[in-house]
Design a protein around this motif. Structure first.
Motif, PDB file in Angstrom:
ATOM      1  N   ALA A  35       2.945 -11.844  15.592  1.00 18.46           N
ATOM      2  CA  ALA A  35       3.197 -11.625  17.016  1.00 18.46           C
ATOM      3  C   ALA A  35       2.280 -10.565  17.598  1.00 18.46           C
ATOM      4  O   ALA A  35       1.871 -10.651  18.758  1.00 18.46           O
ATOM      5  CB  ALA A  35       4.662 -11.225  17.232  1.00 18.46           C
ATOM      6  N   THR A  36       1.935  -9.564  16.793  1.00 15.90           N
ATOM      7  CA  THR A  36       1.118  -8.452  17.301  1.00 15.90           C
ATOM      8  C   THR A  36      -0.279  -8.427  16.705  1.00 15.90           C
ATOM      9  O   THR A  36      -1.176  -7.776  17.253  1.00 15.90           O
ATOM     10  CB  THR A  36       1.809  -7.112  16.990  1.00 15.90           C
ATOM     11  N   GLY A  37      -0.484  -9.104  15.595  1.00 12.38           N
ATOM     12  CA  GLY A  37      -1.774  -9.060  14.914  1.00 12.38           C
ATOM     13  C   GLY A  37      -1.914  -7.874  13.979  1.00 12.38           C
ATOM     14  O   GLY A  37      -2.939  -7.733  13.294  1.00 12.38           O
ATOM     15  N   GLU A  38      -0.903  -7.005  13.933  1.00 15.60           N
ATOM     16  CA  GLU A  38      -0.961  -5.830  13.055  1.00 15.60           C
ATOM     17  C   GLU A  38      -0.929  -6.274  11.593  1.00 15.60           C
ATOM     18  O   GLU A  38      -0.149  -7.124  11.206  1.00 15.60           O
ATOM     19  CB  GLU A  38       0.239  -4.921  13.345  1.00 15.60           C
ATOM     20  N   GLN A  39      -1.791  -5.665  10.768  1.00 10.79           N
ATOM     21  CA  GLN A  39      -1.832  -5.999   9.351  1.00 10.79           C
ATOM     22  C   GLN A  39      -1.908  -4.731   8.528  1.00 10.79           C
ATOM     23  O   GLN A  39      -2.674  -3.814   8.849  1.00 10.79           O
ATOM     24  CB  GLN A  39      -3.027  -6.901   9.025  1.00 10.79           C
ATOM     25  N   ILE A  40      -1.089  -4.680   7.471  1.00  9.16           N
ATOM     26  CA  ILE A  40      -1.121  -3.547   6.552  1.00  9.16           C
ATOM     27  C   ILE A  40      -1.301  -4.072   5.142  1.00  9.16           C
ATOM     28  O   ILE A  40      -0.855  -5.177   4.810  1.00  9.16           O
ATOM     29  CB  ILE A  40       0.165  -2.694   6.639  1.00  9.16           C
ATOM     30  N   ASP A  41      -1.989  -3.296   4.311  1.00  6.37           N
ATOM     31  CA  ASP A  41      -2.147  -3.650   2.905  1.00  6.37           C
ATOM     32  C   ASP A  41      -0.990  -3.051   2.114  1.00  6.37           C
ATOM     33  O   ASP A  41      -0.715  -1.848   2.195  1.00  6.37           O
ATOM     34  CB  ASP A  41      -3.480  -3.114   2.364  1.00  6.37           C
ATOM     35  N   VAL A  42      -0.314  -3.916   1.356  1.00  4.06           N
ATOM     36  CA  VAL A  42       0.897  -3.519   0.639  1.00  4.06           C
ATOM     37  C   VAL A  42       0.693  -3.794  -0.841  1.00  4.06           C
ATOM     38  O   VAL A  42       0.158  -4.854  -1.221  1.00  4.06           O
ATOM     39  CB  VAL A  42       2.121  -4.316   1.154  1.00  4.06           C
ATOM     40  N   PRO A  43       1.067  -2.857  -1.726  1.00  2.55           N
ATOM     41  CA  PRO A  43       0.989  -3.137  -3.160  1.00  2.55           C
ATOM     42  C   PRO A  43       1.761  -4.403  -3.503  1.00  2.55           C
ATOM     43  O   PRO A  43       2.832  -4.666  -2.941  1.00  2.55           O
ATOM     44  CB  PRO A  43       1.634  -1.898  -3.798  1.00  2.55           C
ATOM     45  N   VAL A  44       1.220  -5.180  -4.435  1.00  2.00           N
ATOM     46  CA  VAL A  44       1.816  -6.459  -4.789  1.00  2.00           C
ATOM     47  C   VAL A  44       3.284  -6.307  -5.144  1.00  2.00           C
ATOM     48  O   VAL A  44       4.129  -7.125  -4.722  1.00  2.00           O
ATOM     49  CB  VAL A  44       1.039  -7.094  -5.967  1.00  2.00           C
ATOM     50  N   TYR A  45       3.635  -5.282  -5.888  1.00  2.00           N
ATOM     51  CA  TYR A  45       5.016  -5.141  -6.349  1.00  2.00           C
ATOM     52  C   TYR A  45       5.977  -4.742  -5.220  1.00  2.00           C
ATOM     53  O   TYR A  45       7.194  -4.761  -5.404  1.00  2.00           O
ATOM     54  CB  TYR A  45       5.091  -4.115  -7.497  1.00  2.00           C
ATOM     55  N   GLU A  46       5.428  -4.362  -4.045  1.00  2.00           N
ATOM     56  CA  GLU A  46       6.271  -3.988  -2.911  1.00  2.00           C
ATOM     57  C   GLU A  46       6.350  -5.075  -1.819  1.00  2.00           C
ATOM     58  O   GLU A  46       7.095  -4.944  -0.859  1.00  2.00           O
ATOM     59  CB  GLU A  46       5.773  -2.692  -2.272  1.00  2.00           C
ATOM     60  N   VAL A  47       5.574  -6.154  -1.968  1.00  2.00           N
ATOM     61  CA  VAL A  47       5.465  -7.138  -0.887  1.00  2.00           C
ATOM     62  C   VAL A  47       6.807  -7.752  -0.530  1.00  2.00           C
ATOM     63  O   VAL A  47       7.170  -7.856   0.645  1.00  2.00           O
ATOM     64  CB  VAL A  47       4.455  -8.248  -1.279  1.00  2.00           C
ATOM     65  N   ALA A  58       9.912  -6.688  -0.882  1.00  2.00           N
ATOM     66  CA  ALA A  58      10.802  -5.747  -0.202  1.00  2.00           C
ATOM     67  C   ALA A  58      10.343  -5.475   1.213  1.00  2.00           C
ATOM     68  O   ALA A  58      11.150  -5.413   2.152  1.00  2.00           O
ATOM     69  CB  ALA A  58      10.894  -4.444  -1.013  1.00  2.00           C
ATOM     70  N   VAL A  59       9.008  -5.302   1.396  1.00  2.00           N
ATOM     71  CA  VAL A  59       8.474  -5.010   2.728  1.00  2.00           C
ATOM     72  C   VAL A  59       8.707  -6.192   3.671  1.00  2.00           C
ATOM     73  O   VAL A  59       9.114  -6.039   4.828  1.00  2.00           O
ATOM     74  CB  VAL A  59       6.969  -4.654   2.638  1.00  2.00           C
ATOM     75  N   VAL A  60       8.430  -7.390   3.177  1.00  2.00           N
ATOM     76  CA  VAL A  60       8.591  -8.573   4.020  1.00  2.00           C
ATOM     77  C   VAL A  60      10.057  -8.778   4.400  1.00  2.00           C
ATOM     78  O   VAL A  60      10.393  -9.003   5.574  1.00  2.00           O
ATOM     79  CB  VAL A  60       8.055  -9.830   3.291  1.00  2.00           C
ATOM     80  N   LEU A  61      10.962  -8.663   3.444  1.00  2.00           N
ATOM     81  CA  LEU A  61      12.383  -8.869   3.732  1.00  2.00           C
ATOM     82  C   LEU A  61      12.901  -7.820   4.717  1.00  2.00           C
ATOM     83  O   LEU A  61      13.762  -8.121   5.565  1.00  2.00           O
ATOM     84  CB  LEU A  61      13.214  -8.815   2.448  1.00  2.00           C
ATOM     85  N   ALA A  62      12.371  -6.624   4.647  1.00  2.00           N
ATOM     86  CA  ALA A  62      12.792  -5.568   5.571  1.00  2.00           C
ATOM     87  C   ALA A  62      12.334  -5.829   6.993  1.00  2.00           C
ATOM     88  O   ALA A  62      12.951  -5.379   7.961  1.00  2.00           O
ATOM     89  CB  ALA A  62      12.251  -4.203   5.107  1.00  2.00           C
ATOM     90  N   ARG A  63      11.224  -6.592   7.161  1.00  2.00           N
ATOM     91  CA  ARG A  63      10.669  -6.846   8.473  1.00  2.00           C
ATOM     92  C   ARG A  63      11.151  -8.162   9.078  1.00  2.00           C
ATOM     93  O   ARG A  63      10.882  -8.431  10.246  1.00  2.00           O
ATOM     94  CB  ARG A  63       9.139  -6.830   8.411  1.00  2.00           C
TER      95      ARG A  63
END
Length: 419
Positions: free
Chosen positions: A399-411, A413-418
Motif C-alpha cells: 500500500a505504501t511501497g515501504e520495504q524493510i530487510d528482515v532476518p529470515v528467522y524473523e520474517v 513473526a514480522v509479517v503476522l504482526a503487520r
C-alpha cells in the motif's frame, strides 16, 4: 481440430474472483444457522424417485415437470435431488435421529437440480443453503428458523428484501377450505389443465403466474380467513415471537409455496431488484411429512435459501461481501535458492493462518510485482539468492511501497504482526 466443451445449459460456473462472493454467501448463511445450534448434514445428490414423488407431491411442477429422473444400472428409478427437506427427513428416519433429543436441528448446503427454462436467477443446477428443525411443534421454533434466515441475509449486507408470511392451516381446517376453494374454482372458466390441477391440489391454482388466471382467481377465498382456532393461535404466536426478535414481515394471504408438504407457518423472502424471479429463499412447517415418509408423527419446519439468487440480490444492491484480496502475502523470489526459502516461509505462514501465494515460472522482478499487485496482497516478500545468502528477506508493504530487510528467522513473526 479437437472438440471444445461448454457447461450444460442453465448451469452457471463460478470462477475467481467472483467465486469468492459465492463462497462468502454460502458460508455466511450456514454460519448463522450453526450459531443457533444447527448441526451439519451431508445429503446424497440423488435418491429413490419415490421419495420425492411422495414427499414433495405428485401434483407439483417440481415432480410432474422438473425432476431429473433416470434408471441406474440396476434399473432402479433415481432422481437428482430437487430440494433438501425430503432427503433430510429420510436420513433422520433411517438413522433414528428422531428417537433422540428433540428437536433435531440440521443445516446443509449444495447443488439441487430442476429442469426449468434457464433465465436470470433460475438455473437447472441451483445452489441452496437449508435448515430443518424436526420433532417439536412450537411457534417459537418457527420464529427462530425465520430469524436465522433473516440474520443470514443481513449479515451479508442485504437490506432491500422483505419477509412475506402466512399460514396454510392444519388438518382440522384445510379440508373445509379445500372444498370451499374448489367450489370457487370450478365456477370459473378454467382451461382443462388448470381445472385438472384444481381437482388434485386447488392451492396450486392460486400459485399460477399467468395474468389471466391471476385475474380470474383474484376474489378466491384465502386460507387465513378460514383457520381453525388452534392454527390461528399458532400463527399469532409466531408473529409475536418475530416481533420480539425484531424481524420485520408483511402478511401475504395469497402465498402458496411450490411444494405440497407445507402446513401452518409458511414464508418467503422476496427481493424486488430481481424482476420476475424475486424469491431469494423461503420455507415453512411440514407437520405430516415424516409420517408420510414412513416415520413417526413428528412435526418439522425449515427453509431453503438460494445462493445464486442471493448473489444476484447483492449485485442489484451494489454490495460485495467478499474480501477484495485473494491472498495476504505474495512471495517474489529471484533465483532458485530464494524460491526454496520463500516457499518454506510461505508454508509456515499458511500454517499460522495467513493466505500466501508465490510467483512461479521464474518471472522477472517487474512481472512478479505486477502479479503481487493483482493478488490484492498487503505484503510482498522479495528476495534474491544473494539476500538469502546474507540471511535476509525484503518485507514490502504494497500500500505504501515501504520495504524493510528482515532476518529470515524473523520474517514469519514480522509479517503476522503487520497483517
Amino acid at each position: 481440430m479437437s472438440q471444445t466443451f461448454k457447461a450444460p445449459k442453465g448451469i452457471p460456473d463460478y470462477l475467481p474472483p467472483e467465486s469468492a462472493v459465492f463462497v462468502t454467501v454460502r458460508d455466511t448463511l450456514l454460519a448463522t444457522a450453526r450459531r443457533a445450534g444447527y448441526g451439519d448434514i451431508e445429503l446424497p445428490v440423488f435418491e429413490d424417485t419415490a421419495l420425492f414423488a411422495r414427499g414433495v407431491g405428485e401434483s407439483t411442477d417440481v415432480v410432474s415437470k422438473e425432476m431429473y429422473t433416470f434408471a441406474d444400472r440396476g434399473d432402479r428409478s433415481v432422481t437428482l435431488r430437487p430440494e433438501g427437506t425430503a432427503g433430510v427427513m429420510r436420513a433422520v428416519i433411517e438413522h433414528g435421529l428422531d428417537r433422540g433429543a428433540l428437536p433435531v436441528k440440521l443445516c446443509y448446503a449444495g447443488p439441487f437440480f430442476r429442469y426449468e427454462r434457464p433465465q436470470a436467477g433460475r438455473y437447472r443446477q441451483l445452489q441452496q443453503v437449508g435448515v430443518e428443525a424436526i420433532g417439536v411443534d412450537d411457534p417459537a421454533l418457527d420464529a427462530e428458523v425465520i430469524a436465522v434466515a433473516d440474520a443470514g441475509f443481513r449479515a451479508l449486507g442485504l437490506t432491500g428484501f422483505r419477509l412475506e408470511l402466512t399460514s396454510l392451516g392444519d388438518d382440522t381446517c384445510r379440508p373445509a377450505y379445500r372444498n370451499l376453494l374448489q367450489e370457487f374454482l370450478f365456477s370459473l372458466p378454467l382451461d382443462d389443465a388448470t381445472r385438472a390441477r384444481a381437482e388434485i391440489n386447488p392451492l396450486r391454482v392460486l400459485d399460477d403466474k399467468r395474468p389471466e388466471v391471476r385475474e380470474l382467481t383474484a376474489a378466491a377465498p384465502v386460507m387465513l380467513d378460514h383457520l381453525s382456532d388452534e392454527a390461528a393461535e399458532h400463527f399469532q404466536t409466531v408473529r409475536a415471537h418475530l416481533d420480539a426478535l425484531g424481524v420485520p414481515y408483511v402478511i401475504n394471504p395469497r402465498m402458496v409455496r411450490g411444494l405440497d408438504y407445507y402446513t401452518k407457518t409458511t414464508f418467503e423472502f422476496v427481493h424486488d431488484g430481481l424482476g420476475a424471479q424475486s424469491g431469494i429463499g423461503g420455507g415453512g412447517r411440514y407437520d405430516g411429512l415424516m409420517a408420510q415418509l414412513g416415520g413417526q408423527e413428528l412435526s418439522g419446519i425449515g427453509f431453503g435459501l438460494g445462493v445464486d439468487r442471493t448473489l444476484l440480490a447483492l449485485r442489484a444492491e451494489g454490495v460485495d461481501p467478499a474480501p477484495a484480496a485473494r491472498v495476504d502475502v505474495f512471495g517474489v523470489p529471484l533465483g532458485a535458492a530464494a524460491k526454496l526459502e520463500l516457499a518454506r516461509i510461505g508454508a509456515e505462514l499458511r500454517a499460522a493462518g495467513a493466505r500466501v501465494d508465490l510467483a512461479y515460472g521464474d518471472r522477472g522482478i517487474k512481472g512478479a510485482m505486477r502479479a503481487a499487485d493483482r493478488s490484492g496482497a498487503a505484503i510482498a516478500l522479495v528476495a534474491g539468492d544473494r539476500d538469502i545468502e546474507a540471511g535476509t528477506v525484503g518485507v514490502k508493504l504494497l500500500a505504501t511501497g515501504e520495504q524493510i530487510d528482515v532476518p529470515v528467522y524473523e520474517v514469519v513473526a514480522v509479517v503476522l504482526a503487520r497483517l
